[in-house]
Design an enzyme around this catalytic site. Structure first.
Site, short mmCIF file in Angstrom:
data_model
loop_
_atom_site.label_atom_id
_atom_site.label_comp_id
_atom_site.label_asym_id
_atom_site.label_seq_id
_atom_site.Cartn_x
_atom_site.Cartn_y
_atom_site.Cartn_z
N GLN A 74 0.72 -1.41 -0.03
CA GLN A 74 -0.06 -0.11 0.06
C GLN A 74 0.80 1.38 0.07
OE1 GLN A 74 -3.12 0.25 -0.29
NE2 GLN A 74 -3.76 -1.91 -0.37
N SER A 75 1.85 1.10 -0.55
CA SER A 75 2.92 2.25 -0.54
C SER A 75 2.39 3.65 -1.16
CB SER A 75 4.40 1.82 -1.41
OG SER A 75 5.02 3.03 -1.64
#
Length: 256
Positions: A74-75
């Site tokens: 989920q960068s």
């Protein structure tokens, strides 16, 4: 330095405003201001896009047509690179870290948030377990070699765009404080990969700012980030002949 700071592809809405927080200031007995870098963009908001402006300039200069980067599943950084590539006409490949290896087909439970946005932006995604992701240099080299074999010209952006080039984005942020003619006693920033802190440190040193800098690690520990600052220090010297003084950085970082 002025010439160097102009070598960017303008993407962020700059300068970002500085807001005063009266209720929190009263509660803590201080004067608290926040540099609103959450307003740099929408999908690519935050500190990421400041750094990407500079690495993108370099990618274009080197004739790249594909942006490759890495981060967590989920960068925020990867989302920002994906958005940048879509906006600027680049292909994009993401190398993501997860609890287990998966593909688009068997990763449906995770297809939300930033990962969903990544797919909507049309990027190629490779997802690896933590164990495999620890060999990120090997993964990156293999993927870039494969792209070259396909006739593409990849440009690799390290995690968080945290190298000397990306860190110039936060030298520019300090320049905004100089231009606004404001002075503070302390500057606090979160530290996730080291580039934002390195840029703030160099900016304060170059522009003779008097603020005391505080870096608060959100992952890893002080020892890890001292090593990362040392790496970026070497890059500044080698690539730009800039001297980043990191003496005393163990007192700047607080991992408590």
């Amino acid at each position: 330095m002025k010439s160097l700071l102009n070598k960017r592809v303008p993407l962020a809405h700059l300068p970002t405003p500085i807001d005063y927080y009266p209720k929190m200031s009263k509660y803590f007995g201080i004067e608290l201001f926040v540099k609103r870098d959450d307003l740099t963009e929408s999908i690519a908001s935050g500190n990421k896009i400041r750094k990407i402006e500079y690495v993108l300039y370099r990618a274009k200069k080197e004739g790249a047509d594909t942006l490759v980067t890495c981060g967590g599943l989920q960068s925020n950084h990867c989302r920002a690179v994906a958005w940048t590539a879509a906006k600027m006409g680049f292909r994009c490949t993401l190398i993501l870290r997860n609890d287990y290896d998966c593909t688009h087909e068997n990763c449906s439970n995770d297809l939300q948030g930033n990962l969903l946005i990544d797919y909507l932006l049309g990027v190629k995604v490779h997802i690896y377990s933590h164990e495999k992701f620890n060999s990120i240099d090997v993964l990156k080299n293999n993927i870039c070699s494969h792209l070259i074999e396909k006739g593409q010209k990849p440009y690799y952006i390290p995690m968080g765009a945290s190298n000397a080039t990306g860190s110039l984005g936060y030298v520019r942020m300090i320049q905004e404080l100089v231009q606004k003619k404001v002075q503070y006693e302390h500057i606090y920033c979160a530290v996730g990969s080291g580039g934002t802190l390195a840029g703030i440190m160099l900016g304060c040193q170059y522009f003779n700012r008097l603020e005391k800098i505080h870096g608060i690690p959100v992952c890893d520990n002080t020892g890890y980030f001292i090593s990362e600052l040392s790496r970026i220090q070497g890059e500044f010297k080698k690539e730009y002949n800039l001297n980043l003084d990191i003496s005393g950085c163990n007192t700047i970082l607080d991992d408590n």
